[in-house]
Design an enzyme around this catalytic site. Structure first.
Site, PDB file in Angstrom:
ATOM      1  CE1 TYR A  43      71.646  57.600  -7.415  1.00 61.27           C
ATOM      2  CE2 TYR A  43      73.236  58.792  -6.094  1.00 61.27           C
ATOM      3  CZ  TYR A  43      72.056  58.760  -6.807  1.00 61.27           C
ATOM      4  OH  TYR A  43      71.294  59.905  -6.911  1.00 61.27           O
ATOM      5  CE  LYS A  84      56.609  56.124  -4.106  1.00 66.23           C
ATOM      6  NZ  LYS A  84      55.558  57.119  -3.840  1.00 66.23           N
ATOM      7  CG  ASP A  87      55.431  60.229  -2.709  1.00 68.81           C
ATOM      8  OD1 ASP A  87      55.788  59.718  -1.625  1.00 68.81           O
ATOM      9  OD2 ASP A  87      54.471  59.803  -3.369  1.00 68.81           O
ATOM     10  CG  ASP A 133      72.163  62.722  -4.965  1.00 69.55           C
ATOM     11  OD1 ASP A 133      72.510  63.887  -4.701  1.00 69.55           O
ATOM     12  OD2 ASP A 133      72.531  62.125  -5.991  1.00 69.55           O
ATOM     13  CG  ASP A 150      71.033  68.818  -4.678  1.00 63.32           C
ATOM     14  OD1 ASP A 150      71.895  68.472  -3.860  1.00 63.32           O
ATOM     15  OD2 ASP A 150      71.279  69.048  -5.881  1.00 63.32           O
TER      16      ASP A 150
END
Ligand code: NAD
Length: 371
Positions: free
Chosen positions: A144, A195, A228, A252, A256
């Site tokens: 970001y 990752k 994942d 982020d 959620d």
């Protein structure tokens, strides 16, 4: 007022931000008057309304008030009011700027399956019963903020969009330290999510977390997951998690996803912290995890519990005592056992408005406080 007066600066933001923040402010005012928590609540001009009247969404005086605050209470950003401002103004008044300017790199997102709302989740009761985890999201680095970024036109007319995932060792170490310390005060388990099978930044992230583990936190049980797999595990068996640490993008998205354990994105609070300065003070911003929800803004139906619990995190970590925060937590449970906003509606519970849920929490506070 006493010398330990705590300053709270309110930035309601846009969309449902002002609606839910108003309920969080009512709760803080209750603590100021009924429990004499020494809070001074200021509402410095900010956002699109400040832009309309003062020509800037972030006047210098507001930035100063935020800098001097013990806690910033934020609503939500984004939506048509923000889109209507020129890009430079959007950036000047934005949350991203504030996070970066105050170096609030550690974002704590507690996810708790409350008995009162356990049937509001889309996940089965037996999967989520007892979930109590904290996601620590790195907030001022990674994809970001990384450069180069932008959209460019190539010589052949095609366009290319670019963002850069970048971390330095110190950025990883400081957020990992926050997570290890949290884990030490809880069950002693930390899961780091990256990752590393595909991304070099993830390899470095994992190596730094392991190095810190060996050097300072060998008493903590550390494990690593690829993001994942982590997303799948959060909905398969969320009770396996206690403290999670991960980067800006993954945090982020995963938070959620984890929000649905609580029944609604509107239920989740968060706290963002900078490092402590020499005088022990740190910048702290408290906000619900959700955004400005333009689809329901202005209808009076937004769930204010995430904002109210964010005020609870402010009481716990910046402006009150653990006893105040515990009282508010019990009051929220009490309110949720009686009434619901539309997003967590239940056949046997009265559906109330945003303000109605605020009323229910205040009534529960009165009952539990014996006033
Ligand atoms: P959102 O979180 O605003 O909404 C997602 C969905 O959840 C919507 O259907 C919304 O109605 C629902 N929802 C969210 N909060 C709720 C609440 N309190 N009560 C009931 N329902 C609720 O995400 P979005 O729609 O993807 O984004 C809208 C805007 O918010 C965008 O401009 C985005 O950039 C911004 N945003 C801001 C923040 C922030 O301020 N920290 C976070 C996420 C998104």
């Amino acid at each position: 007022m006493s010398g330990n007066l705590r300053r709270v600066a309110v930035m309601p933001g846009t969309g449902i931000g002002p609606e839910v923040t108003a309920q969080a402010v009512r709760v803080l005012e209750w603590f100021a008057t009924r429990r004499t928590v020494p809070i001074d609540i200021a509402h410095p001009p900010s956002g699109p309304s400040a832009y309309a009247t003062l020509g800037t969404p972030m006047p210098d005086s507001t930035l100063e008030a935020l800098r001097n605050a013990d806690a910033i209470l934020f609503g939500a950003a984004g939506g048509p009011e923000i889109d209507a401002m020129p890009p430079a103004m959007r950036e000047a008044g934005g949350l991203r700027r504030l996070r970066k300017e105050f170096d609030m790199f550690a974002n704590l997102r507690p996810v708790v399956a409350r008995a009162a709302t356990i049937d509001s989740s889309t996940l089965k009761r037996e999967v989520i019963d007892g979930v109590d985890m904290i996601i620590v999201r790195e907030l001022t680095g990674g994809l970001y903020f990384g450069t180069p970024r932008g959209i460019e036109t190539l010589p052949d007319g095609r366009r290319r969009g670019i963002n850069t995932q970048v971390y330095t060792t110190d950025e990883v170490e400081r957020v990992a330290r926050v997570a290890f310390e949290l884990a030490r005060g809880r069950s002693g388990r930390l899961t780091s999510i990256d990752k590393a099978n595909v991304m070099e930044s993830g390899v470095m992230w994992r190596e730094e977390v392991e190095r810190l583990h060996r050097a300072e936190f060998s008493d903590i049980t550390l494990n690593h997951l690829y993001v994942d797999n982590a997303a799948m595990q959060i909905v398969r068996d969320p009770r396996q998690f206690d403290v999670i640490v991960t980067d800006n993008l993954f945090g982020d998205i995963l938070s959620d996803c984890a929000a649905m354990i609580t029944g609604s994105l509107g239920m989740l609070p968060s706290a963002s912290f900078s490092a402590r300065a020499a005088d022990g003070r740190r910048r702290a911003l408290f906000e619900p995890v959700h955004g400005s929800a333009p689809d329901i803004a202005g209808k009076g139906i937004a769930n204010p519990v995430g904002a109210i619990l964010s005020a609870g995190l402010a009481l716990r970590h910046a402006i009150g005592t653990a006893a105040d925060a515990d009282l508010l937590d019990r009051a929220v449970n009490d309110a949720l056992s009686r009434v619901r906003t539309a997003d967590i509606r239940q056949p046997d519970r009265t559906v109330v408005s945003t303000t109605g849920m605020g009323d229910a929490v205040l009534a529960a506070l009165d009952r539990l406080n014996g006033s």
